[in-house]
Design a protein around this motif. Structure first.
Motif, PDB file in Angstrom:
ATOM      1  N   UNK A   9       0.818  -1.035  -0.144  1.00 28.63           N
ATOM      2  CA  UNK A   9      -0.044  -0.119   0.175  1.00 28.63           C
ATOM      3  C   UNK A   9       1.284   0.699  -0.318  1.00 28.63           C
ATOM      4  N   UNK A  10       1.807   1.483   0.356  1.00 29.81           N
ATOM      5  CA  UNK A  10       3.036   2.524   0.303  1.00 29.81           C
ATOM      6  C   UNK A  10       3.540   2.381  -0.418  1.00 29.81           C
ATOM      7  N   UNK A  11       3.860   1.675  -1.256  1.00 28.57           N
ATOM      8  CA  UNK A  11       4.309   2.046  -2.704  1.00 28.57           C
ATOM      9  C   UNK A  11       3.212   2.092  -3.639  1.00 28.57           C
ATOM     10  N   UNK A  12       2.269   2.198  -4.396  1.00 31.91           N
ATOM     11  CA  UNK A  12       1.118   1.954  -5.114  1.00 31.91           C
ATOM     12  C   UNK A  12       1.447   3.234  -5.800  1.00 31.91           C
ATOM     13  N   UNK A  13       1.123   2.707  -7.130  1.00 31.20           N
ATOM     14  CA  UNK A  13       1.357   4.242  -8.365  1.00 31.20           C
ATOM     15  C   UNK A  13       0.077   5.285  -8.160  1.00 31.20           C
ATOM     16  N   UNK A  14       0.340   6.631  -7.751  1.00 28.83           N
ATOM     17  CA  UNK A  14      -0.387   7.351  -8.238  1.00 28.83           C
ATOM     18  C   UNK A  14      -0.729   8.516  -9.208  1.00 28.83           C
ATOM     19  N   UNK A  15      -2.020   8.801  -9.440  1.00 21.89           N
ATOM     20  CA  UNK A  15      -2.165   9.654 -10.667  1.00 21.89           C
ATOM     21  C   UNK A  15      -0.768  11.243 -11.074  1.00 21.89           C
ATOM     22  N   UNK A  16      -0.492  11.647 -11.608  1.00 19.85           N
ATOM     23  CA  UNK A  16      -0.239  12.826 -11.528  1.00 19.85           C
ATOM     24  C   UNK A  16      -0.338  13.536 -11.107  1.00 19.85           C
ATOM     25  N   UNK A  17      -0.035  14.815 -10.026  1.00 17.92           N
ATOM     26  CA  UNK A  17      -1.496  15.698  -9.314  1.00 17.92           C
ATOM     27  C   UNK A  17      -2.475  15.162  -8.367  1.00 17.92           C
ATOM     28  N   UNK A  18      -2.214  13.738  -7.696  1.00 15.80           N
ATOM     29  CA  UNK A  18      -2.460  13.607  -6.694  1.00 15.80           C
ATOM     30  C   UNK A  18      -1.843  13.350  -5.235  1.00 15.80           C
ATOM     31  N   UNK A  19      -0.806  13.403  -6.144  1.00 15.56           N
ATOM     32  CA  UNK A  19       0.076  13.668  -4.385  1.00 15.56           C
ATOM     33  C   UNK A  19       0.834  12.051  -3.740  1.00 15.56           C
ATOM     34  N   UNK A  20       1.678  11.742  -2.503  1.00 15.65           N
ATOM     35  CA  UNK A  20       1.936  10.936  -2.637  1.00 15.65           C
ATOM     36  C   UNK A  20       1.501  10.599  -1.368  1.00 15.65           C
ATOM     37  N   UNK A  21       1.403   8.889  -0.601  1.00 12.73           N
ATOM     38  CA  UNK A  21       1.278   8.778   0.820  1.00 12.73           C
ATOM     39  C   UNK A  21       2.235   7.838   0.953  1.00 12.73           C
ATOM     40  N   UNK A  22       2.685   7.727   1.838  1.00 12.63           N
ATOM     41  CA  UNK A  22       3.610   7.255   2.404  1.00 12.63           C
ATOM     42  C   UNK A  22       3.445   6.990   3.793  1.00 12.63           C
ATOM     43  N   UNK A  23       4.238   5.676   4.499  1.00 13.52           N
ATOM     44  CA  UNK A  23       4.377   5.349   6.194  1.00 13.52           C
ATOM     45  C   UNK A  23       5.887   6.147   6.598  1.00 13.52           C
ATOM     46  N   UNK A  24       5.518   6.489   7.153  1.00 18.68           N
ATOM     47  CA  UNK A  24       6.380   6.921   8.326  1.00 18.68           C
ATOM     48  C   UNK A  24       7.131   6.036   9.528  1.00 18.68           C
ATOM     49  N   UNK A  25       8.784   6.413  10.826  1.00 17.45           N
ATOM     50  CA  UNK A  25       8.894   5.323  10.908  1.00 17.45           C
ATOM     51  C   UNK A  25       8.335   5.095  12.224  1.00 17.45           C
ATOM     52  N   UNK A  26       7.241   6.669  12.904  1.00 17.02           N
ATOM     53  CA  UNK A  26       6.834   5.646  13.878  1.00 17.02           C
ATOM     54  C   UNK A  26       5.405   5.958  13.444  1.00 17.02           C
ATOM     55  N   UNK A  27       5.062   5.241  12.337  1.00 14.37           N
ATOM     56  CA  UNK A  27       3.690   4.346  12.404  1.00 14.37           C
ATOM     57  C   UNK A  27       2.408   5.276  11.498  1.00 14.37           C
ATOM     58  N   UNK A  28       2.993   6.792  11.229  1.00 11.96           N
ATOM     59  CA  UNK A  28       1.494   7.380  11.307  1.00 11.96           C
ATOM     60  C   UNK A  28       1.829   7.263   9.582  1.00 11.96           C
ATOM     61  N   UNK A  29       1.051   7.465   8.821  1.00  9.66           N
ATOM     62  CA  UNK A  29       0.866   7.674   7.456  1.00  9.66           C
ATOM     63  C   UNK A  29       0.733   9.268   6.921  1.00  9.66           C
ATOM     64  N   UNK A  30       1.521  10.092   5.618  1.00  8.50           N
ATOM     65  CA  UNK A  30       1.437  10.908   5.418  1.00  8.50           C
ATOM     66  C   UNK A  30       1.452  10.906   4.554  1.00  8.50           C
ATOM     67  N   UNK A  31       0.957  12.133   3.935  1.00  7.60           N
ATOM     68  CA  UNK A  31       0.257  12.278   2.487  1.00  7.60           C
ATOM     69  C   UNK A  31       1.275  14.054   2.179  1.00  7.60           C
ATOM     70  N   UNK A  32       1.300  14.202   1.177  1.00  7.63           N
ATOM     71  CA  UNK A  32       1.773  15.298   0.402  1.00  7.63           C
ATOM     72  C   UNK A  32       1.580  15.570  -0.783  1.00  7.63           C
TER      73      UNK A  32
END
Length: 435
Positions: A9-32
């Protein structure tokens, strides 16, 4: 071959302009992602969530708002910081000095202590409503430590709360100051919406006033005839001019031959300085009014008397060109006028009223004489006729009752004499009718 479905789930490809979503080391998810910022620029933002769906939903909502053309809020400071900035750099150039002083007191005494620590961008309508409800039920002596500065405590410091709460009118005023500040923040694109507008405080009841009756008005004018400011009192009662408008009236504004007066300015004493002349309260307040014949005669005599005072003062005369002056030609302090007015009421044996109630008396007496509301609105200088209708609603109700009684009398049927006239029979008369 690896497909997006096979990726974690943390490496799924997202469309251009949709931003990125990844999991942090503390366990939370960050979207940018990039969104619209003030100044028609792009800005990269970051949102967080415990599950991946929460972070993704936050980012999707912000990108959708950005696609609608709404920039992301740029406010990072607290409500207290913004209110201070608004008072010192914005409101000071848009408000009168006395109004700015009242706004500053409202911000320092109520807004900053109640909402100052909250972030401006995160302020919600619920926060405002909760704070207003708390303010409505809180004793101000205890909340602002007023009792601690008294020589003889009589509230919280004495162990007995006096329950000194704010009036509904004061609460509405505090709410309006907050709305004005946040509205400017919206215009500067610091926040996306004015959350204070979504809070309803209710319409406070206007202050009740007791204008002079016709008999009291005649008694007042008779008692004021021997007063040095008789012309001012007469003009106030016959035209409804405000106190500041009367004190700021100059001879250049008065045309006795045409019987008119132009209201262009008002005299006030700001808290930071001496007497000063300011523009009228609103643009509608700048008006030209017709003078009653009694006031024209009184003003002519007053001008002659002022010429004698100028000659008596010789070099000590202050050439202010004002219609109503002191013995030295200077402007009359509004506080001194209030004291003289109260003394006049006591000498006349009339109940205590405010000087502004002379203005209310003018409008009330005009309404009772059947003068149209729009004429009164122009005479008083109200910005909208709705203001006139609201302030004098009790008078209009009384006039409506008289009209309804007149209609009821007509609907009850004609009298015997009128019925005989309708049937073609002439009623018995003592004398012939003269046309």
């Amino acid at each position: 071959m690896t497909t997006p479905r096979d990726l974690s789930p943390s490496r799924r490809i997202r469309a251009n302009g949709d931003g990125t979503v990844y999991q942090r080391k503390d366990g939370r998810w960050e979207a940018a992602g990039y969104v619209l910022a003030p100044g028609n620029t792009r800005k990269r933002i970051r949102v967080y969530g415990t599950p991946r769906k929460e972070a993704l939903a936050k980012l999707t909502e912000k990108i959708a708002t950005s696609n609608r053309g709404v920039p992301v809020p740029s406010a990072q400071g607290s409500v207290s910081t913004y209110l201070t900035y608004w008072l010192e750099t914005v409101a000071v150039h848009q408000l009168r000095e006395n109004t700015h002083t009242r706004y500053t007191a409202c911000v320092n005494q109520h807004l900053i202590p109640g909402l100052g620590k909250k972030k401006l961008a995160k302020l919600t309508a619920k926060d405002v409503r909760t704070w207003l409800n708390q303010l409505r039920t809180t004793c101000q002596c205890c909340a602002r430590s007023i009792d601690a500065h008294r020589d003889q405590p009589r509230c919280c410091a004495a162990g007995t709360c006096c329950s000194k709460r704010l009036s509904p009118l004061t609460l509405a005023y505090i709410h309006s100051v907050l709305k004005s500040a946040l509205e400017h923040a919206v215009r500067e694109e610091e926040i996306t919406r004015n959350v204070a507008r979504n809070v309803r405080t209710g319409t406070p009841r206007p202050c009740r006033f007791e204008p002079l009756t016709a008999d009291e008005a005649r008694q007042f004018l008779a008692a004021a005839r021997n007063d040095g400011l008789f012309v001012l009192y007469e003009l106030a009662l016959r035209t409804g001019l405000r106190k500041g408008e009367l004190l700021g009236l100059q001879w250049g504004d008065v045309d006795l031959s045409a019987g008119t007066a132009s209201v262009r300015r008002t005299l006030q004493r700001p808290q930071t300085g001496g007497l000063t002349t300011l523009p009228t309260k609103t643009r509608a307040s700048e008006r030209r009014i017709a003078l009653p014949s009694e006031c024209i005669n009184s003003l002519e005599e007053h001008r002659k008397g002022q010429e004698g005072e100028r000659e008596a003062a010789a070099g000590g005369w202050n050439e202010s060109r004002l219609v109503f002056t002191t013995l030295a030609g200077g402007a009359i302090d509004p506080a001194n006028l209030n004291r003289g007015f109260r003394s006049l009421l006591d000498r006349a044996g009339i109940r205590r009223i405010r000087f502004h109630d002379l203005r209310h008396s003018t409008a009330t007496l005009l309404l009772e004489q059947g003068v149209e509301l729009v004429v009164i609105k122009e005479l008083l200088g109200h910005a909208h006729i709705g203001v006139t209708a609201t302030v004098y609603a009790h008078v209009r109700l009384r006039l409506q009752r008289d009209a309804i009684d007149t209609l009821s009398a007509a609907l009850e049927g004609p009298t015997d004499a009128e019925a005989a006239r309708i049937d073609g029979e002439e009623p018995l008369t003592c004398a012939a009718l003269v046309r």
